[in-house]
Design an enzyme around this catalytic site. Structure first.
Site, mmCIF file in Angstrom:
data_model
loop_
_atom_site.group_PDB
_atom_site.id
_atom_site.type_symbol
_atom_site.label_atom_id
_atom_site.label_comp_id
_atom_site.label_asym_id
_atom_site.label_seq_id
_atom_site.Cartn_x
_atom_site.Cartn_y
_atom_site.Cartn_z
ATOM 1 N N ALA A 70 -37.555 80.207 5.059
ATOM 2 C CA ALA A 70 -37.406 80.832 6.219
ATOM 3 C C ALA A 70 -38.721 81.555 6.731
ATOM 4 C CB ALA A 70 -36.257 81.957 6.554
ATOM 5 N N GLY A 109 -34.434 78.531 2.702
ATOM 6 C CA GLY A 109 -33.749 77.868 4.052
ATOM 7 C C GLY A 109 -34.353 76.342 3.898
ATOM 8 N N GLU A 112 -31.636 74.774 1.934
ATOM 9 C CA GLU A 112 -30.540 74.776 2.748
ATOM 10 C C GLU A 112 -30.551 73.689 3.687
ATOM 11 O OE1 GLU A 112 -28.556 78.898 2.555
ATOM 12 O OE2 GLU A 112 -30.597 79.107 3.364
ATOM 13 N N GLU A 132 -34.036 83.480 -2.570
ATOM 14 C CA GLU A 132 -33.762 84.700 -1.810
ATOM 15 C C GLU A 132 -33.636 86.181 -2.500
ATOM 16 O OE1 GLU A 132 -32.660 81.159 0.740
ATOM 17 O OE2 GLU A 132 -32.518 81.767 -1.441
#
Length: 708
Positions: A70, A109, A112, A132
């Site tokens: 992210a 992310g 993900e 994270e």
């Protein structure tokens, strides 16, 4: 080979390659998932749905990474649509097979996105992970729901709670990816795999429907074990338990409900003060590597390194160098000492073998790069020599006289001193411009912190070389000026003195240790003293005795223990008792009696302290001396102190370091405490001029972090 689309004006492009829609993410430097990338990915999926010629979708990253994660800069700001969960759900819902082709980093992310894809291929050199937790967060785009479904509860918890990265082969064995490519050409590998899936009429395969998720009953032991481990090793941290709760939801809730629960927990983590502290630590550890000298000077090449001294520290430094691939020559005074030095090195590797972290073959390869000698002449070809001998100025100056004699003109000469004046060491030879301090922390092969101590006459390229070496060793370098103790040990001496004052004034060492541990430190000051060895601090106190201000308060309790030979764990007795080699101590009634006698000798009437009062004094001393260190330019910025205390002294990472913590509680409040304590001891509790200035101007330490 990775695709280059430098001529494109957008960060995500898509185009047909035959019957495959190729989607390329190009958002340098790491292809972070900023809002434009998220919009581009969703647009690409929508284009694939609408284009009958596109039978499959292939997602790859331009440059050196798939998707690095992210965009951290967006955290704490208003959400901009689409959110990452929207993107991942959109990818997973696509009616055509979506393949993620992974090279470089697929982290957070980025992973993900890959988990939401229907198929995954990686090439060697790929790094996959859900880190994270290191930022006080949890995977918030379906990671806690999809990972357990794909690889099982235990493996998913291990990945998320550790934050570790796995390579392509381990990812394959876990089930994170379906295939490892045969070459590093990610475009060719991805297109070939997508075409193979189409020829095999492979169906859309959604991770939400994967069968790796165990039933609730069989997942219970893994969930319980994770909670117990968090209570033991991550006490006080917010996000790890939230991660376990989310995985529990993956076991017990339908997928859509689990996603909603995950999002609620993610937002709770995002709003937690711990997230701010961890993000501050994250960015600070990157900022400290940008010392002024590294911006202007080119480092000297380092191909071979010498280490003088084969004790615990010298051996640890040697191991760190060997682990980085550098050949090492160790110098000792005689054959017996050299044999002990080699044995110390081998002991480290044998310990790793016993834990399954190293093979005998790997140990052999490392030791093939290790040589030893009792002659300094063996260092003639070395590019750098690190002195790690006894902490005595005359001994170190004698070593440097030998280094001046044998080392080539371009060699960097480094000292590992913890306290001594490096300017005086440098001035003892004719080439002070080549001398720099490299203060490793024990055990040197494990501890991440490396203080790069910059004497007055050193060349900038030598400092740059020290920072370059730190990078090779995977250590976090902090630039420090020359003073007694540099940054970390100088501050340590002050807050440990504050703890001694508390002990003499009425708090027991056991209460102080508990208060400090409950604050978030792994150990209290007296546990640390027992672990390190009380004799080390005793020697330092005796060295400083001649320069100590006779008016300064000096607590003698530790000296009384050392006079009895109670040096801590190595003597089975210090502030604590250690029964039968135990590393966990118990309270010692005789120590309590010694403390009581010392209070009486010093005419101190003991009083009661709460844990809060202990922490306020402990932290005020740390913050005030940190401010002095910045004021005197021993540290460039407050963040340098935060990084030093976190990585070298066990300061709780989620609080962001002592200077960041001071900003969160308010500098005016810290100064008010110091003014109050100053009434009892005006010499020790003298407010730092920098702290006073910041409070008067309404600024904080963060305002100084861009002034290096």
């Amino acid at each position: 080979m990775t695709p280059s689309i430098a001529s494109q004006s957008v960060v995500v492009t898509h185009e047909l390659h035959g019957n495959i829609l190729l989607v390329i993410v190009d958002n340098p430097p790491v292809n972070a998932l900023g809002v434009e990338v998220r919009q581009g990915l969703l647009a690409a999926v929508e284009a694939a749905e609408m284009n009958d010629a596109a039978r499959a979708v292939l997602i790859i990253g331009a440059g050196r990474n798939f998707i690095g994660g992210a965009d951290i800069r967006e955290f704490g700001k208003p959400s901009r649509l689409p959110t990452l969960p929207d993107v991942c759900n959109g990818i997973e819902s696509c009616r055509k097979p979506v393949v993620a082709a992974i090279h470089g980093a697929a982290l957070g992310g980025g992973l993900e996105v890959a988990l939401a894809s229907h198929y995954r291929i990686a090439v060697d050199g790929a790094k996959l992970g859900l880190p994270e937790v290191k930022l006080g967060l949890l995977p918030g785009a379906g990671g806690t729901q999809r990972a357990p479904r794909l690889i099982g509860v235990e493996a998913a918890l291990s990945l998320m709670l550790s934050g570790r990265h796995v390579g392509a082969q381990e990812a394959l064995s876990l089930g994170l990816v379906d295939r490892v490519g045969q070459s590093d050409d990610i475009l060719a590998e991805g297109l070939a795999y997508a075409q193979e899936l189409l020829l095999a009429h492979a169906p859309v395969r959604r991770t939400r429907d994967a069968l790796g998720l165990a039933h609730g009953e069989s997942s219970a032991p893994a969930l319980s074990a994770a909670r117990a481990d968090i209570a033991r090793s991550s006490k006080g941290l917010f996000s790890p338990l939230k991660i376990v709760d989310c995985v529990d939801a993956a076991v017990t809730m339908p997928f859509e409900e689990g996603l909603r629960f995950e999002r609620e927990q993610f937002l709770a983590c995002l709003n937690s003060p711990q997230r701010g502290g961890l993000v501050h630590a994250f960015f600070s550890e990157r900022e400290v590597q940008k010392a002024p000298e590294t911006r202007t000077a080119v480092p000297r090449p380092i191909h071979a390194v010498g280490v003088v001294g084969g004790g615990t520290m010298g051996a640890g430094i040697a191991v760190a160098l060997l682990d980085s691939g550098l050949p090492v020559t160790m110098i000792e005074r005689d054959d017996a000492s050299l044999a002990r030095g080699r044995a110390h090195v081998e002991k480290v590797y044998d310990g790793l073998i016993a834990k399954g972290r190293l093979t005998d073959s790997e140990k052999g390869k490392k030791l093939a790069c290790f040589t030893g000698s009792i002659s300094y002449d063996a260092l003639a070809g070395g590019d750098m020599v690190i002195e790690a001998v006894f902490e005595d100025m005359a001994v170190k100056q004698a070593v440097f006289a030998e280094l001046e004699r044998v080392c080539k003109p371009s060699a960097v000469l480094a000292t590992n001193t913890s306290y001594l004046d490096i300017d005086a060491i440098a001035a003892s030879i004719s080439r002070p411009q080549d001398v720099v301090g490299l203060h490793f922390f024990s055990p040197a092969n494990i501890m991440k912190l490396l203080e790069v101590v910059v004497p007055a006459r050193v060349n900038a390229e030598v400092v740059a070389t020290a920072f370059d070496l730190a990078k090779k060793l995977r250590k976090i370098p902090v630039r420090a000026g020359v003073c007694d103790g540099f940054i970390g040990n100088r501050i340590l001496a002050v807050y440990r003195a504050a703890a001694d004052h508390l002990m003499e004034d009425g708090a027991s060492p056991y209460q102080i240790d508990k208060a400090v541990h409950d604050f978030g430190f792994p150990m209290g000051p007296y546990q640390v003293m027992d672990l390190a060895g009380g004799d080390i601090g005793w020697a330092t106190r005796k060295r400083r005795a001649v320069t100590r201000d006779p008016n300064a308060r000096y607590v003698q309790i530790s000296d009384r223990l050392c006079e009895r030979g109670w040096f801590g764990q190595k003597t089975a007795r210090g502030f604590y008792l250690y029964q039968q080699g135990s590393r966990t101590g118990t309270q010692d009634q005789e120590v309590k009696a010694i403390i009581a006698a010392e209070r009486e000798r010093a005419s101190v009437t003991p009083r009661t302290f709460s844990h809060e009062q202990i922490i306020r004094r402990y932290m005020a001393a740390m913050i005030n001396e940190g401010a002095n260190v910045v004021h005197e330019r021993i540290a460039l910025r407050p963040l340098d102190i935060d990084v030093t205390l976190i990585n070298g002294f066990g300061y709780p990472r989620h609080r962001g370091g002592p200077m960041n913590y001071a900003d969160t509680v308010g500098l005016a409040n810290v100064l008010a405490d110091i003014r109050e304590f100053e009434k009892e001891d005006p010499l020790f509790w003298r407010p730092s001029p920098l702290l006073v200035k910041l409070v008067e101007s309404g600024n904080n330490f963060a305002s100084l972090n861009q002034t290096a």
